[in-house]
Design a protein around this motif. Structure first.
Motif, short mmCIF file in Angstrom:
data_model
loop_
_atom_site.label_atom_id
_atom_site.label_comp_id
_atom_site.label_asym_id
_atom_site.label_seq_id
_atom_site.Cartn_x
_atom_site.Cartn_y
_atom_site.Cartn_z
N VAL A 1 0.82 -1.21 0.00
CA VAL A 1 0.00 0.00 0.00
C VAL A 1 0.86 1.26 0.00
CG1 VAL A 1 -1.67 1.33 1.34
CG2 VAL A 1 -1.97 -1.14 1.08
N GLY A 2 1.99 1.24 0.69
CA GLY A 2 2.85 2.41 0.76
C GLY A 2 3.76 2.61 -0.44
N ASP A 3 3.70 1.73 -1.44
CA ASP A 3 4.56 1.86 -2.61
C ASP A 3 4.23 3.16 -3.36
OD1 ASP A 3 5.22 1.34 -5.65
OD2 ASP A 3 6.35 -0.17 -4.54
N PRO A 4 5.25 3.85 -3.88
CA PRO A 4 5.00 5.12 -4.59
C PRO A 4 4.01 5.02 -5.74
CG PRO A 4 7.34 4.87 -4.14
CD PRO A 4 6.69 3.58 -3.75
N ILE A 5 3.87 3.83 -6.32
CA ILE A 5 2.96 3.70 -7.45
C ILE A 5 1.52 4.05 -7.07
CG2 ILE A 5 2.38 1.25 -7.15
CD1 ILE A 5 2.56 0.94 -10.16
N TRP A 6 1.20 3.87 -5.79
CA TRP A 6 -0.17 4.14 -5.34
C TRP A 6 -0.36 5.59 -4.89
CZ3 TRP A 6 -2.00 0.35 -7.65
CH2 TRP A 6 -1.50 -0.95 -7.52
N SER A 7 0.70 6.37 -4.81
CA SER A 7 0.57 7.76 -4.37
C SER A 7 0.51 8.74 -5.53
CB SER A 7 1.74 8.13 -3.45
OG SER A 7 2.97 8.07 -4.16
N TYR A 8 0.62 8.25 -6.74
CA TYR A 8 0.60 9.09 -7.94
C TYR A 8 -0.55 8.60 -8.82
CZ TYR A 8 2.65 11.56 -12.05
OH TYR A 8 2.88 12.38 -13.13
N ALA A 9 -1.59 9.41 -8.96
CA ALA A 9 -2.73 9.05 -9.80
C ALA A 9 -2.36 9.30 -11.26
CB ALA A 9 -3.95 9.87 -9.41
N PRO A 10 -2.24 8.25 -12.09
CA PRO A 10 -1.66 8.41 -13.43
C PRO A 10 -2.54 9.14 -14.42
CG PRO A 10 -2.48 6.18 -13.13
CD PRO A 10 -2.58 6.85 -11.79
N ALA B 1 -16.56 4.39 -11.63
CA ALA B 1 -15.86 3.97 -10.42
C ALA B 1 -14.52 3.33 -10.75
CB ALA B 1 -16.73 3.00 -9.62
N LEU B 2 -14.49 2.55 -11.81
CA LEU B 2 -13.23 1.88 -12.20
C LEU B 2 -12.16 2.91 -12.57
CD1 LEU B 2 -12.77 -1.24 -14.42
CD2 LEU B 2 -11.49 0.83 -14.95
N PHE B 3 -12.50 3.85 -13.44
CA PHE B 3 -11.50 4.82 -13.87
C PHE B 3 -11.13 5.78 -12.74
CE2 PHE B 3 -13.04 3.58 -18.16
CZ PHE B 3 -11.80 3.27 -18.71
N ASP B 4 -12.08 6.09 -11.88
CA ASP B 4 -11.76 6.95 -10.76
C ASP B 4 -10.76 6.27 -9.84
OD1 ASP B 4 -12.34 9.41 -9.14
OD2 ASP B 4 -12.93 7.89 -7.68
N ALA B 5 -10.95 4.98 -9.58
CA ALA B 5 -10.05 4.25 -8.68
C ALA B 5 -8.66 4.09 -9.27
CB ALA B 5 -10.64 2.88 -8.36
N TRP B 6 -8.59 3.81 -10.56
CA TRP B 6 -7.29 3.50 -11.16
C TRP B 6 -6.54 4.72 -11.68
CZ3 TRP B 6 -4.39 -0.60 -10.69
CH2 TRP B 6 -4.99 -1.79 -10.22
N LEU B 7 -7.27 5.72 -12.16
CA LEU B 7 -6.61 6.86 -12.78
C LEU B 7 -6.54 8.10 -11.91
CD1 LEU B 7 -8.00 6.84 -16.45
CD2 LEU B 7 -5.78 6.00 -15.65
N PHE B 8 -7.53 8.32 -11.06
CA PHE B 8 -7.64 9.62 -10.42
C PHE B 8 -7.60 9.60 -8.89
CE2 PHE B 8 -9.98 9.91 -14.53
CZ PHE B 8 -9.08 10.75 -15.17
N THR B 9 -7.37 8.45 -8.31
CA THR B 9 -7.29 8.36 -6.85
C THR B 9 -5.89 7.93 -6.43
OG1 THR B 9 -9.62 7.74 -6.74
CG2 THR B 9 -8.28 7.30 -4.78
N ALA B 10 -5.29 8.68 -5.54
CA ALA B 10 -3.90 8.41 -5.11
C ALA B 10 -3.89 7.41 -3.95
CB ALA B 10 -3.21 9.70 -4.70
N GLU B 11 -4.39 6.23 -4.22
CA GLU B 11 -4.32 5.13 -3.26
C GLU B 11 -4.51 3.83 -4.02
OE1 GLU B 11 -8.85 4.80 -1.54
OE2 GLU B 11 -7.57 6.40 -0.73
N LYS B 12 -4.20 2.72 -3.38
CA LYS B 12 -4.29 1.42 -4.03
C LYS B 12 -5.75 1.02 -4.19
CE LYS B 12 -2.49 -3.31 -3.74
NZ LYS B 12 -1.57 -4.21 -3.00
N PRO B 13 -6.21 0.74 -5.41
CA PRO B 13 -7.60 0.31 -5.59
C PRO B 13 -7.84 -1.04 -4.90
CG PRO B 13 -6.64 1.00 -7.67
CD PRO B 13 -5.51 0.88 -6.69
N SER B 14 -8.98 -1.16 -4.25
CA SER B 14 -9.34 -2.42 -3.60
C SER B 14 -10.41 -3.16 -4.38
CB SER B 14 -9.81 -2.17 -2.16
OG SER B 14 -10.88 -1.23 -2.15
#
Length: 500
Positions: free
Chosen positions: A408-417, A485-498
């Motif tokens: 969860v703390g990996d940088p990949i989850w802190s940057y919304a692509p 919801a899918l695109f919001d979780a993967w593209l625009f939210t700076a956290e790991k999608p669950s």
């Protein structure tokens, strides 16, 4: 652009080799940057003009209906990139380069259409001495400020009128050296020539342009270099190279629309292999002699990959494919249209697959704004995974799960692509999480709808410019599902999608 992490090992090996051979490429000093807002403008005016075109009461100045074109195209992340008030149709670049003197000289012709009534307009150009500018054959005033070349024609240009600008210039090209992950790019002098890769805004380091991917154009190149060197550019060679007076001229033509950052005039000593892919498309591979052992593999893999992508993404959008390996240790590859450039390393199949996927996603379909860079890099990264699966290695599902396992703390989850940051444009999240977004979408809508979407996305926007909302809208239309919801979780939210 291939993620720099892909090239690290190969680049390190090259540097070791070059250190032994003693032929490390040398680059020029840092390029000129635009002045900060509110800074003093240092203008250079063409003092040779006389008569009505130089008069402050010229028709251009007196015509109150005309106004200057904007000094930027409107990209808030790169506010001085590109220019407003016109759209370029064609560039003709007649340029000569002498590597021993690091001297570039020539004339650029820009054929464009006004999108407003123009009193003046800007071109992007960094460095060089501009000696003459004409608009439709008539001398024009010009001013320099940072990387902006402002042109005031003798008469204003009506809205929707076509016009041609000729800029004569010369000097030493200076690449951009960026302290962020953009690295060194633009026109990069090397020991025997130049390595030219322009992403995101390096075209201005070697020719005047509307330097933003939102304004695409066709290109002709007439490149003159010392005899014995090869000058490579986009598209296909027009006629045979001609040598006279110890210099050789190469003419290349890219007849399909191309973003300015994808243009190249990479030159030096190259070993070249030409032919056709198994599917019948023109194929050209070129390598610096240091990499001669990789020439056949680059040629074969480029042909094989191009033909396979044509079955998944739709017909190849251009008239030739291939790749170029130069000895400049850039540490990255770039998807220069028709001729991906590999800077200082022999690429493996995955990197070749990545750069050639860009011919569809990034080159044919270009982004309107840099914030949507995942539409280029996420798609090309997912293409790597598709190639791996096609070759019987790790499947797309396995690769997705491998990356999803990051903590969860990996940088990949802190940057919304879905919103690439200008100071960190080539972040790993834009690539990897962008690719993961496509796999999550594929899981949600199924293979039939997913691969139909890819082909329709490419066909609908061929040679055009695209945005993320347009892709989301098409995905929802083809799948018949609400995917917010899918695109919001993967593209625009700076956290790991669950869930998605």
């Amino acid at each position: 652009m291939a993620s720099k992490r892909l090239a690290t090992t190969a680049t390190a090996a090259l540097l070791s080799t070059l250190g032994t051979i003693g032929t490390v490429a040398c680059a020029a000093s840092s390029g000129e940057s635009a002045p900060a807002a509110g800074s003093t403008v240092n203008s250079t005016v063409n003092s040779t003009l006389s008569g009505p075109s130089a008069s402050p009461l010229s028709s251009s100045a007196a015509d109150t209906r005309a106004r200057p074109g904007a000094p930027g195209i409107g990209d808030s992340d790169f506010p001085t990139d590109g220019n407003g008030g016109y759209d370029v149709d064609h560039y003709l670049l007649k340029l000569g380069y002498t590597p021993s003197a690091k001297h570039l000289a020539g004339t650029a012709r820009i054929e464009a259409r006004a999108t407003q009534h123009l009193a003046s307009f800007n071109l992007d150009l960094s460095g060089f001495t501009v000696s003459r500018v004409t608009v439709d054959g008539r001398p024009a005033r010009f001013d320099r400020a940072g990387s902006e070349l402002t042109v005031t024609p003798a008469e204003s240009i009506p809205n929707d009128a076509t016009f041609a600008v000729d800029v004569t210039y010369a000097g030493e090209p200076k690449p951009v050296r960026n302290s962020s992950n953009l690295g060194t790019y633009g026109f990069i002098p090397t020991q025997d020539g130049a390595f030219v890769t322009g992403q995101p805004n390096g075209a201005k380091t070697w020719f005047p342009s509307n330097d933003h991917p939102a304004d695409k154009a066709r290109y002709d190149f007439e490149l003159t270099v010392p005899a014995g060197l090869t000058a490579l550019a986009n598209g296909e060679l027009v006629g045979e190279p001609k040598t006279a007076g110890g210099r050789t001229t190469f003419r290349w033509r890219e007849s399909h629309p191309m973003a300015s950052y994808l243009a190249t005039m990479t030159l030096g000593r190259f070993e070249v292999l030409q032919g056709k892919t198994p599917g019948g498309l023109k194929n050209l591979a070129a390598v610096d002699p240091i990499f001669r052992g990789s020439l056949r593999r680059l040629y074969d893999v480029s042909g094989k990959v191009t033909d396979y992508w044509s079955t998944l993404f739709g017909p190849y959008p251009f008239s030739s494919t291939g790749g170029v390996v130069d000895d400049f240790p850039a540490g990255y590859a770039l998807e220069n249209q028709t001729k991906p450039m590999y800077g200082g390393f022999a690429p493996d199949e995955d990197i070749i697959a990545h750069e050639l996927a860009h011919q569809w996603f990034g080159d044919s379909l270009s982004i309107k704004r840099w914030k949507d860079l995942w539409l280029n890099e996420g798609f090309a990264t997912y293409a790597e995974w598709l190639w791996s699966e096609h070759e019987g290695r790790a499947t797309t599902e396995q690769l997705f799960r491998r990356h999803y396992a990051a903590a969860v703390g990996d940088p990949i989850w802190s940057y919304a692509p879905g919103r690439a940051r200008p100071e960190d444009l080539f972040n790993n999240s834009v690539y990897t999480r962008g690719g993961m977004t496509l796999h999550a979408l594929r899981q949600r809508i199924g293979d039939q709808a997913f691969f139909k979407l890819l082909k329709q996305w490419v066909a609908t926007h061929k040679y055009g410019s695209v945005t993320t909302p347009e892709f989301i809208a098409m995905a929802e239309k083809i799948s018949g599902k609400n995917l917010e919801a899918l695109f919001d979780a993967w593209l625009f939210t700076a956290e790991k999608p669950s869930t998605w």
